[in-house]
Design a protein around this motif. Structure first.
Motif, PDB file in Angstrom:
ATOM      1  N   GLN B 251       0.827  -1.214   0.000  1.00  0.00           N
ATOM      2  CA  GLN B 251       0.000   0.000   0.000  1.00  0.00           C
ATOM      3  C   GLN B 251       0.861   1.263   0.000  1.00  0.00           C
ATOM      4  O   GLN B 251       0.589   2.223  -0.707  1.00  0.00           O
ATOM      5  N   LEU B 252       1.917   1.210   0.803  1.00  0.00           N
ATOM      6  CA  LEU B 252       2.832   2.355   0.837  1.00  0.00           C
ATOM      7  C   LEU B 252       3.418   2.594  -0.559  1.00  0.00           C
ATOM      8  O   LEU B 252       3.461   3.730  -1.049  1.00  0.00           O
ATOM      9  N   LEU B 253       3.840   1.517  -1.194  1.00  0.00           N
ATOM     10  CA  LEU B 253       4.509   1.646  -2.495  1.00  0.00           C
ATOM     11  C   LEU B 253       3.578   2.168  -3.576  1.00  0.00           C
ATOM     12  O   LEU B 253       3.948   3.008  -4.390  1.00  0.00           O
ATOM     13  N   GLU B 254       2.349   1.670  -3.594  1.00  0.00           N
ATOM     14  CA  GLU B 254       1.455   2.119  -4.669  1.00  0.00           C
ATOM     15  C   GLU B 254       1.101   3.597  -4.477  1.00  0.00           C
ATOM     16  O   GLU B 254       1.027   4.354  -5.446  1.00  0.00           O
ATOM     17  N   GLN B 255       0.959   3.996  -3.217  1.00  0.00           N
ATOM     18  CA  GLN B 255       0.685   5.421  -2.978  1.00  0.00           C
ATOM     19  C   GLN B 255       1.913   6.276  -3.309  1.00  0.00           C
ATOM     20  O   GLN B 255       1.792   7.368  -3.851  1.00  0.00           O
ATOM     21  N   LEU B 256       3.072   5.734  -2.982  1.00  0.00           N
ATOM     22  CA  LEU B 256       4.320   6.428  -3.289  1.00  0.00           C
ATOM     23  C   LEU B 256       4.450   6.666  -4.791  1.00  0.00           C
ATOM     24  O   LEU B 256       4.749   7.781  -5.249  1.00  0.00           O
ATOM     25  N   ILE B 257       4.192   5.627  -5.556  1.00  0.00           N
ATOM     26  CA  ILE B 257       4.342   5.744  -7.010  1.00  0.00           C
ATOM     27  C   ILE B 257       3.305   6.686  -7.586  1.00  0.00           C
ATOM     28  O   ILE B 257       3.600   7.521  -8.454  1.00  0.00           O
ATOM     29  N   GLN B 258       2.095   6.601  -7.057  1.00  0.00           N
ATOM     30  CA  GLN B 258       1.064   7.543  -7.502  1.00  0.00           C
ATOM     31  C   GLN B 258       1.497   8.979  -7.218  1.00  0.00           C
ATOM     32  O   GLN B 258       1.371   9.860  -8.069  1.00  0.00           O
ATOM     33  N   HIS B 259       2.029   9.191  -6.017  1.00  0.00           N
ATOM     34  CA  HIS B 259       2.460  10.534  -5.622  1.00  0.00           C
ATOM     35  C   HIS B 259       3.590  11.041  -6.529  1.00  0.00           C
ATOM     36  O   HIS B 259       3.596  12.203  -6.939  1.00  0.00           O
ATOM     37  N   VAL B 260       4.539  10.171  -6.834  1.00  0.00           N
ATOM     38  CA  VAL B 260       5.666  10.581  -7.679  1.00  0.00           C
ATOM     39  C   VAL B 260       5.165  10.934  -9.086  1.00  0.00           C
ATOM     40  O   VAL B 260       5.550  11.960  -9.654  1.00  0.00           O
ATOM     41  N   CYS B 261       4.303  10.100  -9.638  1.00  0.00           N
ATOM     42  CA  CYS B 261       3.780  10.380 -10.990  1.00  0.00           C
ATOM     43  C   CYS B 261       3.028  11.709 -11.000  1.00  0.00           C
ATOM     44  O   CYS B 261       3.179  12.522 -11.923  1.00  0.00           O
ATOM     45  N   LYS B 262       2.221  11.932  -9.967  1.00  0.00           N
ATOM     46  CA  LYS B 262       1.465  13.178  -9.865  1.00  0.00           C
ATOM     47  C   LYS B 262       2.410  14.377  -9.799  1.00  0.00           C
ATOM     48  O   LYS B 262       2.249  15.366 -10.510  1.00  0.00           O
ATOM     49  N   THR B 263       3.425  14.272  -8.946  1.00  0.00           N
ATOM     50  CA  THR B 263       4.349  15.392  -8.745  1.00  0.00           C
ATOM     51  C   THR B 263       5.154  15.684 -10.011  1.00  0.00           C
ATOM     52  O   THR B 263       5.332  16.846 -10.388  1.00  0.00           O
ATOM     53  N   VAL B 264       5.641  14.628 -10.647  1.00  0.00           N
ATOM     54  CA  VAL B 264       6.416  14.833 -11.885  1.00  0.00           C
ATOM     55  C   VAL B 264       5.522  15.471 -12.948  1.00  0.00           C
ATOM     56  O   VAL B 264       5.935  16.387 -13.656  1.00  0.00           O
ATOM     57  N   ASN B 265       4.294  15.018 -13.026  1.00  0.00           N
ATOM     58  CA  ASN B 265       3.350  15.623 -13.976  1.00  0.00           C
ATOM     59  C   ASN B 265       3.145  17.111 -13.703  1.00  0.00           C
ATOM     60  O   ASN B 265       3.085  17.921 -14.618  1.00  0.00           O
ATOM     61  N   GLU B 266       3.030  17.453 -12.420  1.00  0.00           N
ATOM     62  CA  GLU B 266       2.791  18.854 -12.062  1.00  0.00           C
ATOM     63  C   GLU B 266       4.012  19.729 -12.325  1.00  0.00           C
ATOM     64  O   GLU B 266       3.895  20.837 -12.808  1.00  0.00           O
ATOM     65  N   LYS B 267       5.196  19.205 -11.946  1.00  0.00           N
ATOM     66  CA  LYS B 267       6.370  20.069 -11.913  1.00  0.00           C
ATOM     67  C   LYS B 267       7.273  19.965 -13.133  1.00  0.00           C
ATOM     68  O   LYS B 267       8.194  20.752 -13.269  1.00  0.00           O
ATOM     69  N   CYS B 268       7.036  18.979 -13.983  1.00  0.00           N
ATOM     70  CA  CYS B 268       7.980  18.750 -15.092  1.00  0.00           C
ATOM     71  C   CYS B 268       7.298  18.771 -16.449  1.00  0.00           C
ATOM     72  O   CYS B 268       7.710  18.031 -17.348  1.00  0.00           O
ATOM     73  N   GLN B 269       6.273  19.590 -16.613  1.00  0.00           N
ATOM     74  CA  GLN B 269       5.586  19.621 -17.910  1.00  0.00           C
ATOM     75  C   GLN B 269       6.564  19.908 -19.044  1.00  0.00           C
ATOM     76  O   GLN B 269       6.549  19.243 -20.085  1.00  0.00           O
ATOM     77  N   LYS B 270       7.418  20.917 -18.849  1.00  0.00           N
ATOM     78  CA  LYS B 270       8.367  21.298 -19.892  1.00  0.00           C
ATOM     79  C   LYS B 270       9.309  20.133 -20.207  1.00  0.00           C
ATOM     80  O   LYS B 270       9.552  19.816 -21.373  1.00  0.00           O
ATOM     81  N   GLU B 271       9.826  19.515 -19.145  1.00  0.00           N
ATOM     82  CA  GLU B 271      10.791  18.434 -19.340  1.00  0.00           C
ATOM     83  C   GLU B 271      10.123  17.227 -20.011  1.00  0.00           C
ATOM     84  O   GLU B 271      10.704  16.601 -20.898  1.00  0.00           O
ATOM     85  N   LEU B 272       8.901  16.910 -19.596  1.00  0.00           N
ATOM     86  CA  LEU B 272       8.206  15.772 -20.197  1.00  0.00           C
ATOM     87  C   LEU B 272       7.936  16.035 -21.673  1.00  0.00           C
ATOM     88  O   LEU B 272       8.027  15.137 -22.503  1.00  0.00           O
ATOM     89  N   SER B 273       7.634  17.285 -21.998  1.00  0.00           N
ATOM     90  CA  SER B 273       7.363  17.551 -23.414  1.00  0.00           C
ATOM     91  C   SER B 273       8.674  17.515 -24.211  1.00  0.00           C
ATOM     92  O   SER B 273       8.678  17.042 -25.351  1.00  0.00           O
ATOM     93  N   THR B 274       9.786  17.952 -23.615  1.00  0.00           N
ATOM     94  CA  THR B 274      11.097  17.790 -24.276  1.00  0.00           C
ATOM     95  C   THR B 274      11.379  16.311 -24.539  1.00  0.00           C
ATOM     96  O   THR B 274      11.869  15.929 -25.593  1.00  0.00           O
ATOM     97  N   LEU B 275      11.044  15.490 -23.555  1.00  0.00           N
ATOM     98  CA  LEU B 275      11.324  14.054 -23.674  1.00  0.00           C
ATOM     99  C   LEU B 275      10.233  13.311 -24.439  1.00  0.00           C
ATOM    100  O   LEU B 275      10.326  12.107 -24.655  1.00  0.00           O
ATOM    101  N   LYS B 276       9.196  14.056 -24.840  1.00  0.00           N
ATOM    102  CA  LYS B 276       8.044  13.458 -25.540  1.00  0.00           C
ATOM    103  C   LYS B 276       7.509  12.256 -24.762  1.00  0.00           C
ATOM    104  O   LYS B 276       7.274  11.175 -25.293  1.00  0.00           O
ATOM    105  N   TYR B 277       7.341  12.460 -23.460  1.00  0.00           N
ATOM    106  CA  TYR B 277       6.887  11.369 -22.610  1.00  0.00           C
ATOM    107  C   TYR B 277       5.678  11.829 -21.803  1.00  0.00           C
ATOM    108  O   TYR B 277       5.678  12.917 -21.235  1.00  0.00           O
TER     109      TYR B 277
END
Lengths: 387, 387
Positions: B251-277
């Protein structure tokens, strides 16, 4: 002994969170038996968890057969779970005790423990390290880990806010960073490799793109030195910044240290009082002594350091008494510092290198790096190194 | 070439922070020359800093002799400072250019660069690594470092909030954690030591006191395996928790991964679009497949794994196609997992170990640890190890 399993029990509170106003409430606690006191008709079990301790009170009269049997089996350091009711009382220091309805024994321990974790009977460092799992239960050790955790986190927060990016550089490297004397060698698939003594060459490459980077992690120096300042393996905090000079870095460092002291003071009151340590928040800017000034101060104390020599440890101790907190030593002769430190424009015998001192201990050293390839080559030659 | 020094210049803005509404304002920028285009009477210099690029426009007519001379000397990757005024214009994509009043050349570069950092002319990995400092200037690489920075920080925040304490354990160790096959040896002052493959034994001792700990840092495995999943040196995130079982950790891990994906999505829009990911935030709970179910699914695809065997990589790839995101595999036969994983109470042939999978890749493995010394000894004997 047949152990109990965790089953569906989960902690509801840490020991210290159980308060008199919770009188009657059911709680589930976990931890380790710190002490058992048997007064005939009544048995007191002190349960320790990571936050503190609480008393479990088992009376012969009012307890179930199961609870009595379990409580009789308990020994120091057994790992247990307790489900019971909070009882407000005047008989314990914190004004609460737990009346258990059920006890689980999750793990046992040997009856004769190798060390006394209350510290009442002191043990040698060697004995303590041989029983490190127990030793780590001492309040002082828990406090050290928590303060470290808070301090490193404060450093990260501070650097994040200033746009630094945390990086992870390799530890197994093919050649030395600055001359090979102090490196551990590794057998890397039958080739000889080394353990990195610093992330320097990597972070220098990284700042040419990311501009501000830092790394927190273990590095390795094979120095055959038995002092408490020379560790073979240590956690370093290494910072690199582009378009900045030594003065920028000194300002960053003094603010960083001020921030860490402030944060540790705010968040670790309990731990600091366990360690009987008071952190004074330093004012910025820190004192800046030039190398020349240091030599003059030492001379007044009867110690002569020839100009251009490094300051030996006994004299740093003298200096530490004169300046008993944080300060910088600047304007070092360039031969005392690494080849890549920028000579000063107005006096190239000196360089833009600094040491950040805490009393007599060098906490950080740093400086402006040379940007000119020609000058780097010249300085390498001067040091007898092969450019 | 005589280089300029930084002097009292300090950056006022990153390239991307210069906006048309700042028309006329004086700014100081630093970075590297990405491109020089000379159109006779006018010269365009594209300055790249870590956040992006901006055009410096030097016209023959309106520039000082000094600025003209400097701008003529510029080559790709020179490190420069520019002091000048913002000019609102329709001639550049971002609607601004800088009219320089002064240019500093802080460092030079060879004229023939080994790689093209715009990526228009692709280079082999080997060539790129040989010119890593340049390669790191590629937007894709900068994006990777930033996403990693944000992701690791999100992991820390998540664990801090849940009361985990970050620790730093030794890397140079005297003996193997779990059998010595995959360890690098170190020459430790003429004794043989090893590089830690995980913090396992240390964090187990630490949770007996601190209850919840984690470590982020490099670990080492001497596996002679040329896959992208087996690195000799890797940054691991290692978590240990007392009074919890495998389900708590999942349970800890699935919440952790959800949190990381959410945070990266919020804070790395520019980087994700550079990486086309595109990062998809997974829903929790993740799918939980038992080992038996996995075997059945594979059988339907024509692949027979004998019960009790580990699942070979080609079949994990098959499984990854059936479950193309995050999922757990649970209820493993106890012989497929390490000796210290708790057998299941209702079926001791199985154990409370799990793998967290991402497509066909094992991201994490974990499980409930055995608390009973007797059972540990029994399991060690069963595995042919010496208790």
């Amino acid at each position: 002994m047949k152990l109990d399993t965790l089953g569906d029990w989960r902690r509801t509170h840490y020991s210290v969170d159980v308060k008199p106003e919770m009188d009657g409430e059911e709680v589930t606690l976990f931890g380790w038996v710190q002490e058992v006191r048997d007064l005939g008709g009544i048995r007191f079990i002190i349960l320790q968890d990571r936050e503190g301790t609480i008393q479990i009170t088992v009376s012969q009269k009012n307890s179930s057969k199961e609870v009595l049997a379990k409580s009789e089996a308990l020994q120091k350091r057994y790992s247990i779970g307790v489900k019971g009711n909070v009882n407000k009382t005047t008989m314990t220091p914190r004004g609460v005790e737990i009346i258990p309805k059920e006890i689980k024994i999750l793990s046992t321990a040997t009856i004769q423990l190798p060390i006394d974790i209350t510290g009442k009977t002191p043990a040698s460092l060697e004995t303590r390290l041989d029983a490190r799992a127990l030793d780590l239960c001492r309040e002082e050790n828990k406090a050290i880990f928590k303060v470290q955790h808070v301090a490193v986190n404060a450093i990260r927060d501070f650097l994040f806010e200033r746009g630094f990016i945390e990086v992870h550089t390799p530890r197994i490297i093919a050649s030395a960073t600055e001359g090979g004397a102090a490196l551990f060698s590794v057998n890397y698939f039958d080739k000889k490799a080394f353990l990195a003594q610093s992330p320097q060459l990597y972070k220098e490459q990284l700042v040419m793109s990311l501009e501000r980077v830092f790394e927190v992690g273990p590095f390795f120096r094979a120095e055959e030195s038995h002092t408490r300042r020379h560790l073979s393996e240590f956690v370093s905090i290494d910072i690199e910044q582009a378009f900045a000079d030594a003065e920028d870095v000194m300002q960053l460092l003094e603010q960083l240290i001020q921030h860490v002291c402030k944060t540790v003071n705010e968040k670790c009151q309990k731990e600091l009082s366990t360690l009987k340590y008071k952190v004074e928040v330093p004012e910025v800017p820190f004192k800046r002594l030039t190398y020349e000034e240091v030599l003059r101060e030492l001379k007044k104390k009867g110690a002569d350091v020839p100009w251009g020599e490094d300051i030996p440890t006994p004299l740093l101790r003298t200096l530490g008494k004169l300046h008993p907190y944080f300060y910088f030593i600047t304007d070092w002769p360039r031969q005392t510092k690494a080849f890549y430190i920028q000579p000063k424009e107005d006096n190239p015998e000196l360089c833009e290198g600094f040491d950040l001192m805490w009393r007599w201990i060098e906490l950080v050293s740093g400086g402006t790096r040379i940007a000119s390839k020609e000058l780097l080559i010249e300085r390498l030659r001067e040091k007898g190194l092969n450019p």
